[in-house]
Design an enzyme around this catalytic site. Structure first.
Site, PDB file in Angstrom:
ATOM      1  N   GLY A  57       0.765  -1.155  -0.196  1.00 24.46           N
ATOM      2  CA  GLY A  57      -0.085   0.325   0.190  1.00 24.46           C
ATOM      3  C   GLY A  57       0.744   1.245  -0.079  1.00 24.46           C
TER       4      GLY A  57
ATOM      5  N   ASP B 199       3.772   4.468 -12.089  1.00 26.47           N
ATOM      6  CA  ASP B 199       3.587   5.991 -12.704  1.00 26.47           C
ATOM      7  C   ASP B 199       1.960   5.957 -13.132  1.00 26.47           C
ATOM      8  OD1 ASP B 199       6.253   6.190 -13.536  1.00 26.47           O
ATOM      9  OD2 ASP B 199       6.187   4.882 -15.661  1.00 26.47           O
TER      10      ASP B 199
HETATM   11  P1  ADP Z   1       7.076   1.532  -8.191  1.00 29.11           P
HETATM   12  O1  ADP Z   1       6.296   0.886  -9.469  1.00 29.11           O
HETATM   13  O2  ADP Z   1       7.195   3.176  -8.476  1.00 29.11           O
HETATM   14  O3  ADP Z   1       7.853   1.043  -7.605  1.00 29.11           O
HETATM   15  P2  ADP Z   1       5.205   0.611  -6.242  1.00 29.11           P
HETATM   16  O4  ADP Z   1       5.340  -0.871  -6.617  1.00 29.11           O
HETATM   17  O5  ADP Z   1       5.043   0.891  -4.822  1.00 29.11           O
HETATM   18  O6  ADP Z   1       5.713   1.758  -7.147  1.00 29.11           O
HETATM   19  O7  ADP Z   1       3.496   0.675  -6.851  1.00 29.11           O
HETATM   20  C1  ADP Z   1       2.870   2.049  -6.731  1.00 29.11           C
HETATM   21  C2  ADP Z   1       1.652   1.538  -6.139  1.00 29.11           C
HETATM   22  O8  ADP Z   1       0.764   0.622  -6.874  1.00 29.11           O
HETATM   23  C3  ADP Z   1       1.384   1.050  -4.677  1.00 29.11           C
HETATM   24  O9  ADP Z   1       1.707   1.830  -3.608  1.00 29.11           O
HETATM   25  C4  ADP Z   1       0.304   0.479  -4.387  1.00 29.11           C
HETATM   26  O10 ADP Z   1      -0.692   1.108  -4.426  1.00 29.11           O
HETATM   27  C5  ADP Z   1       0.026  -0.273  -5.991  1.00 29.11           C
HETATM   28  N1  ADP Z   1       0.480  -1.582  -6.292  1.00 29.11           N
HETATM   29  C6  ADP Z   1       1.498  -1.839  -6.426  1.00 29.11           C
HETATM   30  N2  ADP Z   1       2.079  -3.162  -6.714  1.00 29.11           N
HETATM   31  C7  ADP Z   1       0.612  -3.718  -6.083  1.00 29.11           C
HETATM   32  C8  ADP Z   1       0.183  -4.963  -5.877  1.00 29.11           C
HETATM   33  N3  ADP Z   1       0.983  -6.092  -6.109  1.00 29.11           N
HETATM   34  N4  ADP Z   1      -0.981  -5.137  -5.588  1.00 29.11           N
HETATM   35  C9  ADP Z   1      -1.658  -4.272  -4.962  1.00 29.11           C
HETATM   36  N5  ADP Z   1      -1.464  -2.847  -5.251  1.00 29.11           N
HETATM   37  C10 ADP Z   1       0.082  -2.793  -5.846  1.00 29.11           C
END
Ligand code: ADP
Length: 298
Positions: A217, A244
């Site tokens: 989250g 993004d």
């Molecule tokens: P980045 O791609 O910049 O590393 P994140 O992986 O933290 O960013 O993803 C951004 C947001 O997308 C997370 O804070 C969450 O809200 C959502 N998200 C990403 N991966 C998942 C997942 N496996 N399940 C549910 N929500 C996700």
């Protein structure tokens, strides 16, 4: 007598990068000096700036994109993609330097190796940004263009009363005077460590730090509060584009007038949905799909 309040030209102005991603698949990645035969090739629009502009537009924001592409096939392709999403590209400059490209090799185990050539993205100047950026309710920037251009976008935004959002990716230490221009900074955990941590950002004058934590989250930290927003349960197939999707969706909802936590909740749903479809741009959800997930979650 009535006084005219100046209206912003758009809801969200994204100032950032656009790349054409060239993706080759092969059974295994070549080592130094080696050539391997590939099985598949595809070209995809990319670059954090363009991806986030598409995400904002699909969330219903009138969106402008400021950056630079080359006078080449890749530049034409990226302009066409942006225009096809209804994004205003009047301030997208053309440069004699080739369009930015990412050369991506992917093997049968989904392992990849990537060479990014910033190309035209590296030619975006502070003067170009100051002179061409349309007025907006929210200005969204990342760090794939020169930091002077990022600073100019934030300063111009502040001078016109726009809300500013910085996604510090790829992560870099940033001067405190640049951070002081940011209302909201959105790092993932890895980027947060590299930009110096939450306290350093708040001390520099950032209004709110929105830390994205993937499947765990989001944590929203201000000088007065820490709030955890849970992730939406989905079955991820490819997490490319989640960040993004989140940043573009967050900016669209801030421009629509949501308070920060409501906008974060919407963005979290948009990030979750982006993990359920392969690729970056193809995975960025439209507003109706995001509202459906939000309503289903109650
Ligand atoms: P980045 O791609 O910049 O590393 P994140 O992986 O933290 O960013 O993803 C951004 C947001 O997308 C997370 O804070 C969450 O809200 C959502 N998200 C990403 N991966 C998942 C997942 N496996 N399940 C549910 N929500 C996700």
């Amino acid at each position: 007598m009535t006084t005219d309040t100046p209206r912003a030209a758009c809801d969200v102005c994204v100032v950032g990068s656009a790349n054409l991603d060239l993706v080759a698949r092969a059974a295994r990645l070549p080592g130094p000096g080696e050539t391997v035969l590939g099985s598949d090739f595809a070209e995809h629009p990319g670059g954090k700036g363009l991806n986030q502009a598409v995400a904002a537009a699909r969330s219903g924001a009138t969106t402008a994109f400021v950056g630079a592409v080359g006078t080449d096939h890749a530049g034409d392709r990226l302009c066409a993609v942006a225009a096809g999403e209804g994004i205003d590209v009047a301030a997208l400059a053309t440069s004699p330097t080739p369009t930015g490209r990412a050369l991506i090799g992917v093997d049968d185990h989904a392992e990849n190796s990537i060479i990014v050539v910033p190309g035209a993205n590296g030619t975006v100047t502070a003067d170009q940004v100051t002179a061409t950026m349309p007025s907006a309710l929210v200005v969204l920037v990342q760090l794939e263009i020169p930091v002077e251009a990022v600073g100019a976008a934030l300063a111009t935004a502040r001078s016109t009363g726009a809300r500013t959002v910085l996604n510090p990716a790829p992560a870099a230490r940033l001067p405190a005077d640049l951070l002081a221009l940011c209302d909201v900074v959105v790092p993932n955990e890895h980027e947060l460590a590299l930009v110096g941590g939450v306290d350093a950002l708040l001390d520099a004058g950032v209004g709110a730090v929105v830390v994205t934590l993937g499947a765990r989250g989001v944590r929203v930290v201000t000088a007065h509060s820490v709030t955890d927003v849970r992730a939406f349960p989905v079955v991820p197939v490819d997490t490319t584009g989640a960040g993004d999707s989140f940043c573009g969706a967050l900016s669209a909802r801030l421009a629509a007038g949501d308070d920060l936590l409501d906008a974060v909740r919407y963005a979290s749903a948009a990030g979750a949905l982006a993990t359920t479809v392969a690729g970056a741009v193809p995975s960025l959800p439209r507003a109706d799909a995001v509202w459906e997930l939000l309503n289903a979650a109650g």
